[in-house]
Scaffold this motif. Structure first.
Motif, PDB file in Angstrom:
ATOM      1  N   VAL A 141       0.826  -1.209   0.000  1.00  0.00           N
ATOM      2  CA  VAL A 141       0.000   0.000   0.000  1.00  0.00           C
ATOM      3  C   VAL A 141       0.859   1.257   0.000  1.00  0.00           C
ATOM      4  O   VAL A 141       2.062   1.211   0.254  1.00  0.00           O
ATOM      5  N   THR A 142       0.198   2.379  -0.280  1.00  0.00           N
ATOM      6  CA  THR A 142       0.749   3.705   0.003  1.00  0.00           C
ATOM      7  C   THR A 142      -0.270   4.408   0.894  1.00  0.00           C
ATOM      8  O   THR A 142      -1.457   4.478   0.535  1.00  0.00           O
ATOM      9  N   PHE A 143       0.173   4.875   2.058  1.00  0.00           N
ATOM     10  CA  PHE A 143      -0.727   5.606   2.949  1.00  0.00           C
ATOM     11  C   PHE A 143      -0.748   7.073   2.530  1.00  0.00           C
ATOM     12  O   PHE A 143       0.309   7.678   2.324  1.00  0.00           O
ATOM     13  N   VAL A 144      -1.955   7.623   2.406  1.00  0.00           N
ATOM     14  CA  VAL A 144      -2.103   9.012   1.955  1.00  0.00           C
ATOM     15  C   VAL A 144      -3.191   9.724   2.771  1.00  0.00           C
ATOM     16  O   VAL A 144      -4.050   9.079   3.376  1.00  0.00           O
ATOM     17  N   ASP A 145      -3.112  11.059   2.767  1.00  0.00           N
ATOM     18  CA  ASP A 145      -4.132  11.850   3.464  1.00  0.00           C
ATOM     19  C   ASP A 145      -5.495  11.658   2.823  1.00  0.00           C
ATOM     20  O   ASP A 145      -6.510  11.578   3.511  1.00  0.00           O
ATOM     21  N   SER A 146      -5.500  11.637   1.484  1.00  0.00           N
ATOM     22  CA  SER A 146      -6.763  11.544   0.766  1.00  0.00           C
ATOM     23  C   SER A 146      -6.695  10.377  -0.215  1.00  0.00           C
ATOM     24  O   SER A 146      -5.827  10.360  -1.089  1.00  0.00           O
ATOM     25  N   ALA A 147      -7.593   9.403  -0.054  1.00  0.00           N
ATOM     26  CA  ALA A 147      -7.579   8.208  -0.906  1.00  0.00           C
ATOM     27  C   ALA A 147      -8.975   7.983  -1.485  1.00  0.00           C
ATOM     28  O   ALA A 147      -9.718   7.107  -1.038  1.00  0.00           O
ATOM     29  N   PRO A 148      -9.351   8.798  -2.496  1.00  0.00           N
ATOM     30  CA  PRO A 148     -10.726   8.734  -3.022  1.00  0.00           C
ATOM     31  C   PRO A 148     -11.085   7.370  -3.614  1.00  0.00           C
ATOM     32  O   PRO A 148     -12.263   7.008  -3.652  1.00  0.00           O
ATOM     33  N   ASN A 149     -10.071   6.590  -4.038  1.00  0.00           N
ATOM     34  CA  ASN A 149     -10.393   5.286  -4.627  1.00  0.00           C
ATOM     35  C   ASN A 149     -10.463   4.160  -3.606  1.00  0.00           C
ATOM     36  O   ASN A 149     -10.778   3.020  -3.956  1.00  0.00           O
ATOM     37  N   PHE A 150     -10.139   4.471  -2.350  1.00  0.00           N
ATOM     38  CA  PHE A 150     -10.223   3.434  -1.316  1.00  0.00           C
ATOM     39  C   PHE A 150     -11.695   3.154  -1.038  1.00  0.00           C
ATOM     40  O   PHE A 150     -12.474   4.064  -0.757  1.00  0.00           O
ATOM     41  N   ASP A 151     -12.080   1.892  -1.109  1.00  0.00           N
ATOM     42  CA  ASP A 151     -13.503   1.522  -1.067  1.00  0.00           C
ATOM     43  C   ASP A 151     -13.953   1.229   0.371  1.00  0.00           C
ATOM     44  O   ASP A 151     -13.847   0.106   0.850  1.00  0.00           O
ATOM     45  N   GLN A 152     -14.480   2.267   1.035  1.00  0.00           N
ATOM     46  CA  GLN A 152     -14.914   2.103   2.431  1.00  0.00           C
ATOM     47  C   GLN A 152     -16.041   1.078   2.551  1.00  0.00           C
ATOM     48  O   GLN A 152     -16.243   0.492   3.617  1.00  0.00           O
ATOM     49  N   SER A 153     -16.784   0.838   1.464  1.00  0.00           N
ATOM     50  CA  SER A 153     -17.906  -0.108   1.540  1.00  0.00           C
ATOM     51  C   SER A 153     -17.433  -1.554   1.676  1.00  0.00           C
ATOM     52  O   SER A 153     -18.231  -2.458   1.933  1.00  0.00           O
ATOM     53  N   MET A 154     -16.124  -1.782   1.517  1.00  0.00           N
ATOM     54  CA  MET A 154     -15.595  -3.140   1.700  1.00  0.00           C
ATOM     55  C   MET A 154     -15.502  -3.518   3.175  1.00  0.00           C
ATOM     56  O   MET A 154     -15.209  -4.662   3.507  1.00  0.00           O
ATOM     57  N   CYS A 155     -15.703  -2.550   4.067  1.00  0.00           N
ATOM     58  CA  CYS A 155     -15.590  -2.817   5.499  1.00  0.00           C
ATOM     59  C   CYS A 155     -16.903  -3.410   6.012  1.00  0.00           C
ATOM     60  O   CYS A 155     -17.881  -2.691   6.224  1.00  0.00           O
ATOM     61  N   VAL A 156     -16.925  -4.741   6.177  1.00  0.00           N
ATOM     62  CA  VAL A 156     -18.163  -5.453   6.515  1.00  0.00           C
ATOM     63  C   VAL A 156     -17.869  -6.515   7.567  1.00  0.00           C
ATOM     64  O   VAL A 156     -16.862  -7.218   7.480  1.00  0.00           O
ATOM     65  N   ASN A 157     -18.747  -6.625   8.552  1.00  0.00           N
ATOM     66  CA  ASN A 157     -18.684  -7.734   9.507  1.00  0.00           C
ATOM     67  C   ASN A 157     -19.871  -8.666   9.267  1.00  0.00           C
ATOM     68  O   ASN A 157     -21.020  -8.213   9.269  1.00  0.00           O
ATOM     69  N   ALA A 158     -19.588  -9.949   9.077  1.00  0.00           N
ATOM     70  CA  ALA A 158     -20.642 -10.892   8.725  1.00  0.00           C
ATOM     71  C   ALA A 158     -21.689 -11.046   9.823  1.00  0.00           C
ATOM     72  O   ALA A 158     -22.819 -11.453   9.561  1.00  0.00           O
ATOM     73  N   ASP A 159     -21.356 -10.715  11.064  1.00  0.00           N
ATOM     74  CA  ASP A 159     -22.341 -10.823  12.146  1.00  0.00           C
ATOM     75  C   ASP A 159     -23.182  -9.559  12.256  1.00  0.00           C
ATOM     76  O   ASP A 159     -24.027  -9.453  13.147  1.00  0.00           O
ATOM     77  N   GLY A 160     -22.952  -8.596  11.355  1.00  0.00           N
ATOM     78  CA  GLY A 160     -23.746  -7.380  11.367  1.00  0.00           C
ATOM     79  C   GLY A 160     -23.315  -6.375  12.410  1.00  0.00           C
ATOM     80  O   GLY A 160     -23.948  -5.330  12.562  1.00  0.00           O
ATOM     81  N   SER A 161     -22.231  -6.654  13.133  1.00  0.00           N
ATOM     82  CA  SER A 161     -21.802  -5.729  14.178  1.00  0.00           C
ATOM     83  C   SER A 161     -21.191  -4.479  13.565  1.00  0.00           C
ATOM     84  O   SER A 161     -20.794  -4.465  12.400  1.00  0.00           O
ATOM     85  N   SER A 162     -21.124  -3.444  14.373  1.00  0.00           N
ATOM     86  CA  SER A 162     -20.613  -2.151  13.919  1.00  0.00           C
ATOM     87  C   SER A 162     -19.198  -2.290  13.398  1.00  0.00           C
ATOM     88  O   SER A 162     -18.379  -3.027  13.952  1.00  0.00           O
ATOM     89  N   THR A 163     -18.904  -1.556  12.331  1.00  0.00           N
ATOM     90  CA  THR A 163     -17.553  -1.556  11.787  1.00  0.00           C
ATOM     91  C   THR A 163     -16.876  -0.227  12.084  1.00  0.00           C
ATOM     92  O   THR A 163     -16.015   0.217  11.334  1.00  0.00           O
TER      93      THR A 163
END
Ligand SMILES: *[C@@H]1O[C@H](CO)[C@@H](O)[C@H](O)[C@H]1NC(C)=O
Ligand SMILES: *[C@@H]1O[C@H](CO)[C@@H](O)[C@H](O)[C@H]1NC(C)=O
Ligand SMILES: *[C@@H]1O[C@H](CO)[C@@H](O)[C@H](O)[C@H]1NC(C)=O
Ligand SMILES: *[C@@H]1O[C@H](CO)[C@@H](O)[C@H](O)[C@H]1NC(C)=O
Ligand SMILES: *[C@@H]1O[C@H](CO)[C@@H](O)[C@H](O)[C@H]1NC(C)=O
Ligand SMILES: *[C@@H]1O[C@H](CO)[C@@H](O)[C@H](O)[C@H]1NC(C)=O
Ligand SMILES: [Cu+2]
Length: 201
Positions: A141-163
């Motif tokens: 990876v490259t860590f950046v201040d602004s990553a518009p292409n990073f897909d936050q919707s990929m953050c999912v917990n299968a038990d439905g708990s808060s992410t």
């Protein structure tokens, strides 16, 4: 005619048990179930294309074949880390346990003495312990201040708990993705059952 049925059922069960885990996002360097116990990156030792990851609200998404497991996520702030670097220069940015299988979002805390700033290249290493030995996956990876292409919707917990990530913003917990993977598992099992019936008849 009983034996092939039992064998197939057993094979199906073993396949589920040996599923281990996969790094789903950012894209893994590579996944090979048989090599996954190989330190430091599950048998994939060369740097791949980098994903731009935000310094805030960073996470990795995994898919676990084990119901119960512990994990540690490390970062290694180097362009082309060697195997030795993974023993000496890593910083833990996440750790914990989960008690449900499939999708899990592991949030990263990069303020943990990583020295990572805007533009830092790094390799993220996920170490997973589902009870059958340590398993490894990496992503570059490259860590950046602004990553518009990073897909936050990929953050999912299968038990439905808060992410919820470090800043408290949480993508929707209810997501179709975990349902989709359950469907894959159950249709796989259905095929197995059909195969058993076919062989028995
Ligand atoms: C990596 O990036 C290069 C250049 O952008 C591209 O040609 C290549 O297909 C990418 N590889 C993968 C595996 O995405
Ligand atoms: C921060 O780093 C320390 C030392 O590497 C480690 O013990 C701790 O677990 C880390 N914190 C997190 C949240 O992973
Ligand atoms: C982060 O780096 C990018 C690319 O070098 C630059 O355009 C941006 O201004 C930097 N952000 C900050 C807050 O320094
Ligand atoms: C980060 O890695 C990319 C390619 O992987 C390279 O082109 C770039 O120069 C590196 N950046 C730094 C600051 O070393
Ligand atoms: C998920 O949806 C179900 C029913 O649609 C609801 O009962 C549950 O509270 C939701 N969970 C979260 C974490 O939003
Ligand atoms: C992140 O790590 C830093 C340093 O260990 C700590 O002070 C901070 O509370 C952590 N943040 C979260 C959200 O855990
Ligand atoms: Cu396993």
């Amino acid at each position: 005619m009983l034996r092939p049925t039992l064998f197939l059922l057993l094979a199906g069960v073993l396949q589920i048990v040996s599923a281990h885990f996969e790094l789903k996002y950012p894209t893994t360097r590579g996944f090979d179930e048989t090599k996954e116990p190989t330190f430091p990156c599950g048998g994939f030792d060369t740097v791949q294309n980098r994903t731009q990851v935000p310094l805030k609200d960073a996470f990795v998404e995994i898919n676990s074949g084990h119901t119960s497991y512990s994990y540690v996520v490390n970062v290694l702030a180097k362009n082309d880390p060697t195997t030795a670097d993974f023993s000496t220069a890593v910083v833990a940015v996440s750790s914990g346990t989960r008690n449900y299988p499939q999708a899990a979002c592991l949030s990263l805390n990069l303020s943990n003495g990583t020295g990572i700033t805007n533009g830092s290249n790094a390799t993220i290493q996920v170490i997973f312990n589902g009870g059958d030995g340590l398993l490894y996956q990496c992503t570059d990876v490259t860590f950046v201040d602004s990553a518009p292409n990073f897909d936050q919707s990929m953050c999912v917990n299968a038990d439905g708990s808060s992410t919820a990530t470090s800043s408290g913003s949480a993508p929707a917990a209810n997501n179709t993705q975990s349902k989709a993977s359950s469907v894959t598992v159950s249709s796989g099992f259905l095929l197995l059952v059909i195969a058993c019936i076919y062989i028995t008849v």
